[in-house]
Design a protein around this motif. Structure first.
Motif, PDB file in Angstrom:
ATOM      1  N   ALA A 158      13.977  61.453 -43.157  1.00  0.00           N
ATOM      2  CA  ALA A 158      12.939  62.483 -43.320  1.00  0.00           C
ATOM      3  C   ALA A 158      13.097  63.338 -44.560  1.00  0.00           C
ATOM      4  O   ALA A 158      12.436  64.358 -44.687  1.00  0.00           O
ATOM      5  CB  ALA A 158      12.918  63.377 -42.086  1.00  0.00           C
ATOM      6  N   GLU A 175       5.213  62.366 -40.782  1.00  0.00           N
ATOM      7  CA  GLU A 175       5.250  62.798 -39.383  1.00  0.00           C
ATOM      8  C   GLU A 175       6.204  61.932 -38.572  1.00  0.00           C
ATOM      9  O   GLU A 175       7.014  62.443 -37.791  1.00  0.00           O
ATOM     10  CB  GLU A 175       3.849  62.758 -38.773  1.00  0.00           C
ATOM     11  CG  GLU A 175       2.918  63.830 -39.299  1.00  0.00           C
ATOM     12  CD  GLU A 175       1.582  63.817 -38.590  1.00  0.00           C
ATOM     13  OE1 GLU A 175       1.022  64.906 -38.390  1.00  0.00           O
ATOM     14  OE2 GLU A 175       1.100  62.719 -38.234  1.00  0.00           O
ATOM     15  N   PHE A 176       6.102  60.606 -38.768  1.00  0.00           N
ATOM     16  CA  PHE A 176       7.024  59.718 -38.065  1.00  0.00           C
ATOM     17  C   PHE A 176       8.463  59.988 -38.476  1.00  0.00           C
ATOM     18  O   PHE A 176       9.361  60.103 -37.632  1.00  0.00           O
ATOM     19  CB  PHE A 176       6.701  58.247 -38.336  1.00  0.00           C
ATOM     20  CG  PHE A 176       7.792  57.324 -37.875  1.00  0.00           C
ATOM     21  CD1 PHE A 176       7.887  56.963 -36.548  1.00  0.00           C
ATOM     22  CD2 PHE A 176       8.754  56.863 -38.777  1.00  0.00           C
ATOM     23  CE1 PHE A 176       8.924  56.142 -36.112  1.00  0.00           C
ATOM     24  CE2 PHE A 176       9.791  56.052 -38.347  1.00  0.00           C
ATOM     25  CZ  PHE A 176       9.874  55.690 -37.014  1.00  0.00           C
ATOM     26  N   ASP A 186       9.915  62.578 -39.717  1.00  0.00           N
ATOM     27  CA  ASP A 186      10.441  63.861 -39.245  1.00  0.00           C
ATOM     28  C   ASP A 186      10.812  63.792 -37.768  1.00  0.00           C
ATOM     29  O   ASP A 186      11.875  64.240 -37.358  1.00  0.00           O
ATOM     30  CB  ASP A 186       9.401  64.951 -39.487  1.00  0.00           C
ATOM     31  CG  ASP A 186       9.916  66.317 -39.058  1.00  0.00           C
ATOM     32  OD1 ASP A 186      10.843  66.825 -39.713  1.00  0.00           O
ATOM     33  OD2 ASP A 186       9.399  66.866 -38.060  1.00  0.00           O
ATOM     34  N   ARG A 187       9.933  63.196 -36.947  1.00  0.00           N
ATOM     35  CA  ARG A 187      10.198  63.143 -35.512  1.00  0.00           C
ATOM     36  C   ARG A 187      11.322  62.169 -35.183  1.00  0.00           C
ATOM     37  O   ARG A 187      12.180  62.454 -34.334  1.00  0.00           O
ATOM     38  CB  ARG A 187       8.917  62.757 -34.762  1.00  0.00           C
ATOM     39  CG  ARG A 187       9.007  62.920 -33.251  1.00  0.00           C
ATOM     40  CD  ARG A 187       9.352  64.352 -32.831  1.00  0.00           C
ATOM     41  NE  ARG A 187       8.420  65.329 -33.334  1.00  0.00           N
ATOM     42  CZ  ARG A 187       7.318  65.706 -32.684  1.00  0.00           C
ATOM     43  NH1 ARG A 187       7.004  65.173 -31.522  1.00  0.00           N
ATOM     44  NH2 ARG A 187       6.529  66.634 -33.212  1.00  0.00           N
ATOM     45  N   PHE A 188      11.343  61.010 -35.856  1.00  0.00           N
ATOM     46  CA  PHE A 188      12.433  60.067 -35.607  1.00  0.00           C
ATOM     47  C   PHE A 188      13.766  60.652 -36.047  1.00  0.00           C
ATOM     48  O   PHE A 188      14.778  60.500 -35.365  1.00  0.00           O
ATOM     49  CB  PHE A 188      12.196  58.739 -36.331  1.00  0.00           C
ATOM     50  CG  PHE A 188      13.314  57.753 -36.102  1.00  0.00           C
ATOM     51  CD1 PHE A 188      13.342  56.993 -34.948  1.00  0.00           C
ATOM     52  CD2 PHE A 188      14.348  57.618 -37.021  1.00  0.00           C
ATOM     53  CE1 PHE A 188      14.394  56.099 -34.708  1.00  0.00           C
ATOM     54  CE2 PHE A 188      15.391  56.736 -36.789  1.00  0.00           C
ATOM     55  CZ  PHE A 188      15.420  55.976 -35.626  1.00  0.00           C
ATOM     56  N   ASP A 189      13.763  61.329 -37.181  1.00  0.00           N
ATOM     57  CA  ASP A 189      14.986  61.945 -37.683  1.00  0.00           C
ATOM     58  C   ASP A 189      15.537  62.943 -36.671  1.00  0.00           C
ATOM     59  O   ASP A 189      16.746  62.968 -36.409  1.00  0.00           O
ATOM     60  CB  ASP A 189      14.706  62.633 -39.016  1.00  0.00           C
ATOM     61  CG  ASP A 189      15.975  63.145 -39.670  1.00  0.00           C
ATOM     62  OD1 ASP A 189      16.676  62.334 -40.292  1.00  0.00           O
ATOM     63  OD2 ASP A 189      16.261  64.351 -39.547  1.00  0.00           O
ATOM     64  N   TYR A 190      14.667  63.741 -36.092  1.00  0.00           N
ATOM     65  CA  TYR A 190      15.120  64.707 -35.083  1.00  0.00           C
ATOM     66  C   TYR A 190      15.702  63.976 -33.876  1.00  0.00           C
ATOM     67  O   TYR A 190      16.783  64.325 -33.377  1.00  0.00           O
ATOM     68  CB  TYR A 190      13.970  65.609 -34.632  1.00  0.00           C
ATOM     69  CG  TYR A 190      14.347  66.448 -33.432  1.00  0.00           C
ATOM     70  CD1 TYR A 190      15.133  67.585 -33.584  1.00  0.00           C
ATOM     71  CD2 TYR A 190      13.940  66.069 -32.158  1.00  0.00           C
ATOM     72  CE1 TYR A 190      15.519  68.324 -32.479  1.00  0.00           C
ATOM     73  CE2 TYR A 190      14.324  66.800 -31.047  1.00  0.00           C
ATOM     74  CZ  TYR A 190      15.112  67.937 -31.212  1.00  0.00           C
ATOM     75  OH  TYR A 190      15.501  68.650 -30.106  1.00  0.00           O
ATOM     76  N   PHE A 191      14.996  62.936 -33.415  1.00  0.00           N
ATOM     77  CA  PHE A 191      15.453  62.213 -32.231  1.00  0.00           C
ATOM     78  C   PHE A 191      16.803  61.542 -32.479  1.00  0.00           C
ATOM     79  O   PHE A 191      17.746  61.705 -31.704  1.00  0.00           O
ATOM     80  CB  PHE A 191      14.413  61.165 -31.830  1.00  0.00           C
ATOM     81  CG  PHE A 191      14.836  60.288 -30.678  1.00  0.00           C
ATOM     82  CD1 PHE A 191      15.088  60.838 -29.430  1.00  0.00           C
ATOM     83  CD2 PHE A 191      14.980  58.911 -30.844  1.00  0.00           C
ATOM     84  CE1 PHE A 191      15.477  60.037 -28.366  1.00  0.00           C
ATOM     85  CE2 PHE A 191      15.376  58.104 -29.790  1.00  0.00           C
ATOM     86  CZ  PHE A 191      15.619  58.668 -28.545  1.00  0.00           C
ATOM     87  N   GLU A 209      18.813  65.077 -31.410  1.00  0.00           N
ATOM     88  CA  GLU A 209      18.694  65.010 -29.956  1.00  0.00           C
ATOM     89  C   GLU A 209      19.681  64.011 -29.348  1.00  0.00           C
ATOM     90  O   GLU A 209      20.391  64.332 -28.388  1.00  0.00           O
ATOM     91  CB  GLU A 209      17.265  64.639 -29.569  1.00  0.00           C
ATOM     92  CG  GLU A 209      16.983  64.749 -28.079  1.00  0.00           C
ATOM     93  CD  GLU A 209      15.504  64.628 -27.766  1.00  0.00           C
ATOM     94  OE1 GLU A 209      15.111  65.098 -26.687  1.00  0.00           O
ATOM     95  OE2 GLU A 209      14.744  64.058 -28.588  1.00  0.00           O
TER      96      GLU A 209
END
Length: 286
Positions: free
Chosen positions: A51, A63-64, A66-71, A75
């Protein structure tokens, strides 16, 4: 402590250690130092791979990314007892199993930065040949060598071999016995005669040529084997057997589920859930 100081402390911990559980609504609660260090160890020091920077996904699919990076890097690492080194060893073995060459190129530097030694990386690649075949592993040699040389790691690394051509069968069979039990002694002599040569190769080549090498112990080698098999899919019988082998070596059900959990971002849910079913089956029969 003033409200301003509390706010600054809250931001510091949320930013630097991701231990939001340590910040209580009633006020700031600082975890004991050893818990803080454990939480930091589980938090990936290389978050942002997908990201940020010049990575094309960050540019074309923000968007993908950023969210995958967080997961994948916040997480998931926060869940479970694995330290960063063990987590990355499992991820590397899983990427070999699922043929994730491009992800390997991105994540190998992160693994080296998070405590996996060059010798350990090489052993993960070498042992994969016994479970995946050279046809699938060959490209990983070149990617690995390219990245190591770019990081200033001199190749070849120090030798790690533990057998000769004369004793590889004996020592390999002993490794099988240590992992699976005494029923494995000269097991190639049992079963159909027309496939006894493959069972002999399994002892001499798979276990004698790889499991006897240095850098990783038998417990770690069984863990990465579990990851190879889990990631390639379709080998549930072997995966259950190696789940039992892991448990005999001290990698209990909780540990294996933690390993599977850390690999979910890289192999998806179906293969992860299949692996959990194999672990459950192995636990009932152990």
């Amino acid at each position: 402590m003033s409200d301003t100081d509390k706010s600054c402390t809250r931001r510091f911990f949320l930013k630097n250690s991701t231990i939001a559980a340590g910040v209580l609504a009633a006020g700031i609660h600082l975890l004991p130092q050893e818990e803080v260090m454990a939480a930091q160890d589980r938090t990936d020091r290389n978050a942002g791979i997908f990201a940020s920077g010049d990575n094309s996904l960050a540019q074309t699919d923000p968007e993908f990314a950023d969210r995958f990076d967080y997961f994948a890097f916040t997480e998931v690492p926060e869940h479970g007892p694995l330290d960063a080194r063990t987590r990355y060893m499992a991820i590397l073995a899983t990427l070999l199993g699922c043929q994730g060459m491009d992800a390997w190129r991105l994540l190998l530097p992160a693994a080296l930065d998070n405590g996996v030694k060059p010798e350990e990386v090489k052993e993960i690649v070498y042992q994969a040949v016994a479970y995946l075949g050279i046809g699938r592993v060959y490209p990983f040699f070149y990617i690995t060598n390219e990245i190591m040389q770019a990081k200033g790691i001199k190749l070849p690394l120090a030798p790690q071999g533990g057998t000769t051509l004369e004793d590889r069968l004996q020592k390999g069979n002993q490794a099988q016995i240590d992992i699976f039990g005494s029923q494995m002694r000269e097991f190639w002599k049992n079963g159909p005669a027309d496939t006894s040569h493959i069972r002999l190769w399994l002892a001499a080549n798979c276990f004698g040529d790889y499991y006897t090498r240095g850098a990783l112990d038998l417990r770690e080698r069984e863990m990465i084997t579990f990851c190879y098999i889990m990631a390639q899919g379709g080998c549930e019988s072997q995966l259950t057997s190696h789940a039992r082998g892991n448990m005999r070596m001290g990698n209990d059900k909780e540990f294996l589920i933690a390993v599977i959990s850390q690999c979910v971002p890289y192999i998806g849910y179906p293969r992860s859930l299949n692996a959990i079913s194999c672990v459950e089956t192995a636990a009932k029969s152990s």
